[in-house]
Design a protein around this motif. Sequence first.
Motif, PDB file in Angstrom:
ATOM      1  N   GLU A 261       0.743  -1.231  -0.003  1.00 24.18           N
ATOM      2  CA  GLU A 261      -0.202   0.158   0.059  1.00 24.18           C
ATOM      3  C   GLU A 261       0.808   1.296  -0.004  1.00 24.18           C
ATOM      4  OE1 GLU A 261      -3.467   0.521  -0.004  1.00 24.18           O
ATOM      5  OE2 GLU A 261      -3.781  -1.635  -0.617  1.00 24.18           O
ATOM      6  N   VAL A 262       1.894   1.254   0.871  1.00 21.02           N
ATOM      7  CA  VAL A 262       2.992   2.251   0.673  1.00 21.02           C
ATOM      8  C   VAL A 262       3.482   2.459  -0.545  1.00 21.02           C
ATOM      9  CG1 VAL A 262       4.851   3.234   1.699  1.00 21.02           C
ATOM     10  CG2 VAL A 262       3.348   2.232   3.099  1.00 21.02           C
ATOM     11  N   LEU A 263       3.843   1.567  -1.331  1.00 19.69           N
ATOM     12  CA  LEU A 263       4.624   1.744  -2.428  1.00 19.69           C
ATOM     13  C   LEU A 263       3.755   2.039  -3.644  1.00 19.69           C
ATOM     14  CD1 LEU A 263       7.365  -1.150  -2.088  1.00 19.69           C
ATOM     15  CD2 LEU A 263       7.460   1.155  -1.501  1.00 19.69           C
ATOM     16  N   ARG A 264       2.357   1.865  -3.499  1.00 19.06           N
ATOM     17  CA  ARG A 264       1.463   2.304  -4.572  1.00 19.06           C
ATOM     18  C   ARG A 264       1.320   3.739  -4.609  1.00 19.06           C
ATOM     19  NH1 ARG A 264      -3.435  -2.033  -3.270  1.00 19.06           N
ATOM     20  NH2 ARG A 264      -2.385  -3.786  -4.195  1.00 19.06           N
ATOM     21  N   ARG A 265       1.855   4.437  -3.483  1.00 18.55           N
ATOM     22  CA  ARG A 265       1.794   6.187  -3.406  1.00 18.55           C
ATOM     23  C   ARG A 265       3.183   6.680  -3.729  1.00 18.55           C
ATOM     24  NH1 ARG A 265      -1.108   3.379  -0.086  1.00 18.55           N
ATOM     25  NH2 ARG A 265      -3.421   4.416   0.473  1.00 18.55           N
ATOM     26  N   PRO A 266       2.976   7.579  -4.724  1.00 11.64           N
ATOM     27  CA  PRO A 266       4.278   8.374  -5.081  1.00 11.64           C
ATOM     28  C   PRO A 266       4.983   8.888  -3.906  1.00 11.64           C
ATOM     29  CG  PRO A 266       2.693   9.092  -6.416  1.00 11.64           C
ATOM     30  CD  PRO A 266       1.690   8.269  -5.323  1.00 11.64           C
ATOM     31  N   ALA A 267       4.384   9.547  -2.894  1.00  9.44           N
ATOM     32  CA  ALA A 267       4.996   9.933  -1.605  1.00  9.44           C
ATOM     33  C   ALA A 267       6.056   8.702  -0.991  1.00  9.44           C
ATOM     34  CB  ALA A 267       4.124  10.533  -0.776  1.00  9.44           C
TER      35      ALA A 267
ATOM     36  N   THR B 268      17.349  18.599   3.632  1.00  7.56           N
ATOM     37  CA  THR B 268      16.023  18.772   2.924  1.00  7.56           C
ATOM     38  C   THR B 268      15.594  17.553   2.446  1.00  7.56           C
ATOM     39  OG1 THR B 268      16.660  21.142   2.380  1.00  7.56           O
ATOM     40  CG2 THR B 268      14.561  20.085   1.459  1.00  7.56           C
ATOM     41  N   LEU B 269      16.211  16.672   1.513  1.00  9.47           N
ATOM     42  CA  LEU B 269      15.691  15.761   1.211  1.00  9.47           C
ATOM     43  C   LEU B 269      15.513  14.672   2.224  1.00  9.47           C
ATOM     44  CD1 LEU B 269      17.723  15.379  -2.183  1.00  9.47           C
ATOM     45  CD2 LEU B 269      15.326  16.012  -2.010  1.00  9.47           C
ATOM     46  N   SER B 270      16.273  14.437   3.266  1.00  9.59           N
ATOM     47  CA  SER B 270      16.179  13.464   4.177  1.00  9.59           C
ATOM     48  C   SER B 270      14.919  13.796   5.031  1.00  9.59           C
ATOM     49  CB  SER B 270      17.360  13.503   5.203  1.00  9.59           C
ATOM     50  OG  SER B 270      18.624  13.241   4.311  1.00  9.59           O
ATOM     51  N   VAL B 271      14.743  14.937   5.400  1.00 18.75           N
ATOM     52  CA  VAL B 271      13.434  15.368   6.298  1.00 18.75           C
ATOM     53  C   VAL B 271      12.202  15.079   5.511  1.00 18.75           C
ATOM     54  CG1 VAL B 271      12.390  16.915   7.550  1.00 18.75           C
ATOM     55  CG2 VAL B 271      15.001  16.990   7.675  1.00 18.75           C
ATOM     56  N   LEU B 272      12.173  15.468   4.178  1.00 23.14           N
ATOM     57  CA  LEU B 272      11.071  15.245   3.248  1.00 23.14           C
ATOM     58  C   LEU B 272      10.811  13.823   3.244  1.00 23.14           C
ATOM     59  CD1 LEU B 272       9.016  16.783   1.460  1.00 23.14           C
ATOM     60  CD2 LEU B 272      10.729  16.597  -0.131  1.00 23.14           C
ATOM     61  N   ALA B 273      11.677  13.083   2.910  1.00 21.44           N
ATOM     62  CA  ALA B 273      11.518  11.604   2.629  1.00 21.44           C
ATOM     63  C   ALA B 273      10.946  10.994   3.891  1.00 21.44           C
ATOM     64  CB  ALA B 273      12.850  10.917   2.521  1.00 21.44           C
ATOM     65  N   PHE B 274      11.365  11.208   5.244  1.00 19.24           N
ATOM     66  CA  PHE B 274      10.965  10.618   6.177  1.00 19.24           C
ATOM     67  C   PHE B 274       9.389  11.248   6.630  1.00 19.24           C
ATOM     68  CE2 PHE B 274      15.090   9.920   7.733  1.00 19.24           C
ATOM     69  CZ  PHE B 274      15.044   8.599   7.785  1.00 19.24           C
ATOM     70  N   ASN B 275       9.052  12.265   6.315  1.00 18.54           N
ATOM     71  CA  ASN B 275       7.588  12.759   6.408  1.00 18.54           C
ATOM     72  C   ASN B 275       6.880  12.547   5.448  1.00 18.54           C
ATOM     73  OD1 ASN B 275       7.710  15.017   8.750  1.00 18.54           O
ATOM     74  ND2 ASN B 275       9.305  15.990   7.595  1.00 18.54           N
ATOM     75  N   LEU B 276       7.214  12.317   4.219  1.00 19.59           N
ATOM     76  CA  LEU B 276       6.329  11.726   3.215  1.00 19.59           C
ATOM     77  C   LEU B 276       6.146  10.318   3.452  1.00 19.59           C
ATOM     78  CD1 LEU B 276       7.581  13.453  -0.073  1.00 19.59           C
ATOM     79  CD2 LEU B 276       5.670  14.115   1.175  1.00 19.59           C
ATOM     80  N   PHE B 277       7.137   9.451   3.823  1.00 18.80           N
ATOM     81  CA  PHE B 277       6.949   8.161   4.022  1.00 18.80           C
ATOM     82  C   PHE B 277       6.117   8.018   5.286  1.00 18.80           C
ATOM     83  CE2 PHE B 277       8.247   4.117   5.851  1.00 18.80           C
ATOM     84  CZ  PHE B 277       8.064   3.327   4.839  1.00 18.80           C
TER      85      PHE B 277
ATOM     86  N   ASP C 176       3.554   9.930   6.022  1.00 19.15           N
ATOM     87  CA  ASP C 176       2.212  10.249   5.555  1.00 19.15           C
ATOM     88  C   ASP C 176       1.545   8.953   4.688  1.00 19.15           C
ATOM     89  OD1 ASP C 176       2.178  12.837   6.856  1.00 19.15           O
ATOM     90  OD2 ASP C 176       2.582  13.699   5.099  1.00 19.15           O
ATOM     91  N   ALA C 177       2.495   8.500   3.986  1.00 20.60           N
ATOM     92  CA  ALA C 177       1.996   7.388   3.081  1.00 20.60           C
ATOM     93  C   ALA C 177       1.802   6.112   4.104  1.00 20.60           C
ATOM     94  CB  ALA C 177       3.238   6.999   2.164  1.00 20.60           C
ATOM     95  N   LEU C 178       2.537   6.106   4.932  1.00 23.66           N
ATOM     96  CA  LEU C 178       2.468   4.962   5.905  1.00 23.66           C
ATOM     97  C   LEU C 178       1.043   4.940   6.851  1.00 23.66           C
ATOM     98  CD1 LEU C 178       3.681   2.161   7.053  1.00 23.66           C
ATOM     99  CD2 LEU C 178       4.996   3.513   8.616  1.00 23.66           C
ATOM    100  N   ARG C 179       0.847   6.269   7.142  1.00 22.01           N
ATOM    101  CA  ARG C 179      -0.455   6.575   8.014  1.00 22.01           C
ATOM    102  C   ARG C 179      -1.479   6.113   6.895  1.00 22.01           C
ATOM    103  NH1 ARG C 179      -3.734  11.073   8.102  1.00 22.01           N
ATOM    104  NH2 ARG C 179      -2.422  11.995   6.861  1.00 22.01           N
ATOM    105  N   GLU C 180      -1.661   6.655   5.640  1.00 28.20           N
ATOM    106  CA  GLU C 180      -2.716   6.515   4.851  1.00 28.20           C
ATOM    107  C   GLU C 180      -2.876   4.834   4.614  1.00 28.20           C
ATOM    108  OE1 GLU C 180      -2.232   8.585   1.293  1.00 28.20           O
ATOM    109  OE2 GLU C 180      -2.209  10.426   2.359  1.00 28.20           O
ATOM    110  N   ALA C 181      -1.754   4.099   4.492  1.00 30.46           N
ATOM    111  CA  ALA C 181      -1.940   2.580   4.265  1.00 30.46           C
ATOM    112  C   ALA C 181      -2.423   1.926   5.230  1.00 30.46           C
ATOM    113  CB  ALA C 181      -0.518   2.240   3.824  1.00 30.46           C
ATOM    114  N   THR C 182      -2.231   2.518   6.715  1.00 32.96           N
ATOM    115  CA  THR C 182      -2.390   1.522   7.621  1.00 32.96           C
ATOM    116  C   THR C 182      -3.424   1.817   8.566  1.00 32.96           C
ATOM    117  OG1 THR C 182      -0.700   2.901   8.833  1.00 32.96           O
ATOM    118  CG2 THR C 182      -0.070   0.891   8.071  1.00 32.96           C
ATOM    119  N   ASP C 183      -4.247   3.029   8.208  1.00 36.27           N
ATOM    120  CA  ASP C 183      -5.230   3.560   8.952  1.00 36.27           C
ATOM    121  C   ASP C 183      -6.397   3.244   8.415  1.00 36.27           C
ATOM    122  OD1 ASP C 183      -7.123   4.940  10.550  1.00 36.27           O
ATOM    123  OD2 ASP C 183      -6.153   6.808  10.591  1.00 36.27           O
TER     124      ASP C 183
END
Length: 283
Positions: free
Chosen positions: A8-14, A254-263, A265-272
């Motif tokens: 589910e996480v990998l289906r999302r671009p984020a 910037t990329l590291s912080v953005l990656a953790f935050n986007l991951f 968010d995607a994890l929250r959408e996939a598991t909630d």
Amino acid sequence: MIPGWAREVLRRPAGVFGAVVIALLVAAAIVSVFWTPRDPFAADPFQRWLGPSAAHPFGTDGVGRDILSYVLAATRTTVLVAALSSVVAALVGLVLAAIAALGPRWVREPLAVLIDVLIAFPVLLIAIMLSAVLGSSLGTVIAAVGIGFGVNIARVSRGEIRRVARAGYVLAARASGLGPVRTLLDHVLPNIAPVFIVQLSLSAGVAVLSEAGLSFLGYGAPPSRPSWGRLLSDLQDYVTVHPLTVVWPGLAITLSVLAFNLFGDALREATDPRLRSRRRIAR
């Protein structure tokens, strides 16, 4: 076999972006333990302020250090702080949330108030106070970020634990004689795991930013340990003369912080399950 939540996480671009950047960050940290293009601390006064080239793809700084090698070596510090501070945050958040949700009333209500008070203190302020007492070190950064974000995790997890603890299967388990610790481990924690994991992924992003900020201010990693924030601090006086040099550590942060935050968010959408049910209704 890929778990369902991972698909589910990998289906999302984020989620894909976050997973790729995090994987590259970990890979760079591992590779830098064994190899960097040059010694990240080697200074050469005849190689000062060189622009990007085949020999120095990111250029050099004011003392002739190879910026690419230093940035690669600094990923070890970033990954170490993100991983260990997340472990500390998980322990602090879990213990505080469990006591504040399931403890006796005379304990849980004052603890809930204490959690609300502690949330008002920013992570950077906690780290600076700890550094003033204990001295600047990587351990201080890990403890400050872990405690600071652990309180936030406790605030979020407390409500989830109380909600799950009132479920019928939990009440049935307690009525059958299962102790509170076993009930927490066997029935409560597995059902709040998605929320807990999402908070941990977000804490890793906070850890990256906090470590860089503290090192920039001189409260973070010691000079003997490479850090993106310290490199930015060393280059800040020359940003108008050599602006390209600050791009590389700034882009890494910037990329590291953005990656953790986007991951996260995607994890929250996939598991909630509540978000999934809302999307089904919307369709």
